[in-house]
Motif scaffolding. Structure first.
Motif, PDB file in Angstrom:
ATOM      1  N   MET A   1       0.850  -1.175   0.000  1.00  0.00           N
ATOM      2  CA  MET A   1       0.000   0.000   0.000  1.00  0.00           C
ATOM      3  C   MET A   1       0.896   1.239   0.000  1.00  0.00           C
ATOM      4  O   MET A   1       1.915   1.278   0.674  1.00  0.00           O
ATOM      5  CB  MET A   1      -0.887  -0.039   1.251  1.00  0.00           C
ATOM      6  N   LYS A   2       0.485   2.251  -0.752  1.00  0.00           N
ATOM      7  CA  LYS A   2       1.205   3.520  -0.769  1.00  0.00           C
ATOM      8  C   LYS A   2       0.461   4.504   0.140  1.00  0.00           C
ATOM      9  O   LYS A   2      -0.737   4.719  -0.027  1.00  0.00           O
ATOM     10  CB  LYS A   2       1.314   4.075  -2.178  1.00  0.00           C
ATOM     11  N   VAL A   3       1.190   5.078   1.088  1.00  0.00           N
ATOM     12  CA  VAL A   3       0.610   5.981   2.074  1.00  0.00           C
ATOM     13  C   VAL A   3       1.246   7.356   1.919  1.00  0.00           C
ATOM     14  O   VAL A   3       2.460   7.512   2.068  1.00  0.00           O
ATOM     15  CB  VAL A   3       0.845   5.453   3.508  1.00  0.00           C
ATOM     16  N   ALA A   4       0.418   8.357   1.625  1.00  0.00           N
ATOM     17  CA  ALA A   4       0.888   9.746   1.600  1.00  0.00           C
ATOM     18  C   ALA A   4       0.798  10.271   3.026  1.00  0.00           C
ATOM     19  O   ALA A   4      -0.178  10.006   3.740  1.00  0.00           O
ATOM     20  CB  ALA A   4       0.029  10.580   0.663  1.00  0.00           C
ATOM     21  N   ILE A   5       1.810  10.997   3.446  1.00  0.00           N
ATOM     22  CA  ILE A   5       1.827  11.521   4.812  1.00  0.00           C
ATOM     23  C   ILE A   5       2.260  12.982   4.787  1.00  0.00           C
ATOM     24  O   ILE A   5       3.117  13.373   4.002  1.00  0.00           O
ATOM     25  CB  ILE A   5       2.753  10.670   5.723  1.00  0.00           C
ATOM     26  N   GLY A   6       1.622  13.779   5.633  1.00  0.00           N
ATOM     27  CA  GLY A   6       1.964  15.187   5.727  1.00  0.00           C
ATOM     28  C   GLY A   6       1.702  15.708   7.123  1.00  0.00           C
ATOM     29  O   GLY A   6       0.865  15.176   7.853  1.00  0.00           O
ATOM     30  N   ALA A   7       2.427  16.751   7.491  1.00  0.00           N
ATOM     31  CA  ALA A   7       2.278  17.349   8.816  1.00  0.00           C
ATOM     32  C   ALA A   7       2.676  18.810   8.773  1.00  0.00           C
ATOM     33  O   ALA A   7       3.496  19.212   7.953  1.00  0.00           O
ATOM     34  CB  ALA A   7       3.171  16.615   9.819  1.00  0.00           C
ATOM     35  N   ASP A   8       2.084  19.565   9.672  1.00  0.00           N
ATOM     36  CA  ASP A   8       2.580  20.923   9.880  1.00  0.00           C
ATOM     37  C   ASP A   8       3.648  20.865  10.965  1.00  0.00           C
ATOM     38  O   ASP A   8       4.068  19.770  11.376  1.00  0.00           O
ATOM     39  CB  ASP A   8       1.425  21.881  10.215  1.00  0.00           C
ATOM     40  N   HIS A   9       4.081  22.027  11.448  1.00  0.00           N
ATOM     41  CA  HIS A   9       5.133  22.068  12.462  1.00  0.00           C
ATOM     42  C   HIS A   9       4.740  21.338  13.745  1.00  0.00           C
ATOM     43  O   HIS A   9       5.574  20.737  14.404  1.00  0.00           O
ATOM     44  CB  HIS A   9       5.503  23.523  12.776  1.00  0.00           C
ATOM     45  N   GLY A  10       3.444  21.358  14.076  1.00  0.00           N
ATOM     46  CA  GLY A  10       2.966  20.711  15.296  1.00  0.00           C
ATOM     47  C   GLY A  10       2.966  19.196  15.220  1.00  0.00           C
ATOM     48  O   GLY A  10       2.865  18.522  16.246  1.00  0.00           O
ATOM     49  N   GLY A  11       3.083  18.658  14.032  1.00  0.00           N
ATOM     50  CA  GLY A  11       3.092  17.208  13.852  1.00  0.00           C
ATOM     51  C   GLY A  11       4.350  16.676  13.210  1.00  0.00           C
ATOM     52  O   GLY A  11       4.467  15.479  12.941  1.00  0.00           O
ATOM     53  N   PHE A  12       5.297  17.560  12.957  1.00  0.00           N
ATOM     54  CA  PHE A  12       6.515  17.178  12.232  1.00  0.00           C
ATOM     55  C   PHE A  12       7.260  16.009  12.879  1.00  0.00           C
ATOM     56  O   PHE A  12       7.622  15.041  12.214  1.00  0.00           O
ATOM     57  CB  PHE A  12       7.448  18.392  12.084  1.00  0.00           C
ATOM     58  N   ARG A  13       7.491  16.074  14.178  1.00  0.00           N
ATOM     59  CA  ARG A  13       8.285  15.026  14.841  1.00  0.00           C
ATOM     60  C   ARG A  13       7.584  13.673  14.794  1.00  0.00           C
ATOM     61  O   ARG A  13       8.215  12.649  14.531  1.00  0.00           O
ATOM     62  CB  ARG A  13       8.616  15.422  16.285  1.00  0.00           C
ATOM     63  N   LEU A  14       6.288  13.658  15.016  1.00  0.00           N
ATOM     64  CA  LEU A  14       5.552  12.397  14.968  1.00  0.00           C
ATOM     65  C   LEU A  14       5.534  11.838  13.544  1.00  0.00           C
ATOM     66  O   LEU A  14       5.683  10.627  13.343  1.00  0.00           O
ATOM     67  CB  LEU A  14       4.131  12.574  15.498  1.00  0.00           C
ATOM     68  N   LYS A  15       5.389  12.701  12.554  1.00  0.00           N
ATOM     69  CA  LYS A  15       5.446  12.259  11.154  1.00  0.00           C
ATOM     70  C   LYS A  15       6.771  11.563  10.882  1.00  0.00           C
ATOM     71  O   LYS A  15       6.802  10.476  10.288  1.00  0.00           O
ATOM     72  CB  LYS A  15       5.267  13.435  10.194  1.00  0.00           C
ATOM     73  N   GLU A  16       7.846  12.184  11.307  1.00  0.00           N
ATOM     74  CA  GLU A  16       9.174  11.607  11.074  1.00  0.00           C
ATOM     75  C   GLU A  16       9.310  10.238  11.740  1.00  0.00           C
ATOM     76  O   GLU A  16       9.889   9.316  11.168  1.00  0.00           O
ATOM     77  CB  GLU A  16      10.261  12.566  11.557  1.00  0.00           C
ATOM     78  N   GLU A  17       8.756  10.086  12.941  1.00  0.00           N
ATOM     79  CA  GLU A  17       8.820   8.805  13.640  1.00  0.00           C
ATOM     80  C   GLU A  17       7.965   7.746  12.960  1.00  0.00           C
ATOM     81  O   GLU A  17       8.328   6.568  12.933  1.00  0.00           O
ATOM     82  CB  GLU A  17       8.380   8.980  15.092  1.00  0.00           C
ATOM     83  N   LEU A  18       6.841   8.144  12.415  1.00  0.00           N
ATOM     84  CA  LEU A  18       5.918   7.182  11.808  1.00  0.00           C
ATOM     85  C   LEU A  18       6.370   6.683  10.442  1.00  0.00           C
ATOM     86  O   LEU A  18       6.023   5.562  10.052  1.00  0.00           O
ATOM     87  CB  LEU A  18       4.514   7.782  11.702  1.00  0.00           C
TER      88      LEU A  18
END
Length: 152
Positions: A1-18
């Motif tokens: 499965m291809k998953v697109a992911i995006g975050a603003d500054h408030g979610g940046f760290r969690l995005k990177e971990e995920l």
């Protein structure tokens, strides 16, 4: 499965971990940003993730901001997107089984990385039930969307 992911500054760290976690589950990740913790606007990242889902360039999308609320509001303005704000495992499963959600939103300031990983795993692994009552309800949601979509 291809998953697109995006975050603003408030979610940046969690995005990177995920991102790595999603890859470890055997999925491909398409990161649309943001690429640092500098202040940015969440709609600027909700849009490209949702465009990829609507176009079929991604199978599903994940959006992260501080609370997940702004991303959810922005994503659900886009026709064909069913974005669910999820901060627990039960809701992750239910939104896939009952609502066929195609975008998941979470808040980095609300859920920790361990819970977020479990939410993502459940959400990616759970299939839509295709029960007649759920399909009928999604059809009604689509009708609402159609009613308020302006066609040129």
């Amino acid at each position: 499965m291809k998953v697109a992911i995006g975050a603003d500054h408030g979610g940046f760290r969690l995005k990177e971990e995920l991102k790595g976690f999603i890859v470890s589950l055997g999925h491909e990740v398409d990161d649309v940003g943001s690429y640092c913790a500098d202040a940015v606007d969440y709609p600027d990242y909700a849009l490209p993730v949702c465009e990829k889902v609507v176009s079929g360039d991604a199978d599903r999308g994940i959006l992260i901001c501080g609370t997940g609320i702004g991303m959810t509001i922005a994503a659900n303005k886009i026709p064909s997107i069913r974005c669910a704000l999820v901060h627990d495992m039960f809701s992750a499963k239910a939104t896939r089984e009952h609502n066929d959600s195609n975008v998941l939103a979470m808040g980095e300031r609300v859920v920790g990385p361990g819970i977020a990983q479990e939410i993502v795993r459940i959400w990616l692994e759970t299939e839509f039930s295709h029960a007649a009552r759920h399909e009928q309800r999604i059809g009604k949601v689509t009708s609402l969307e159609d009613k308020f979509t302006i066609h040129p």
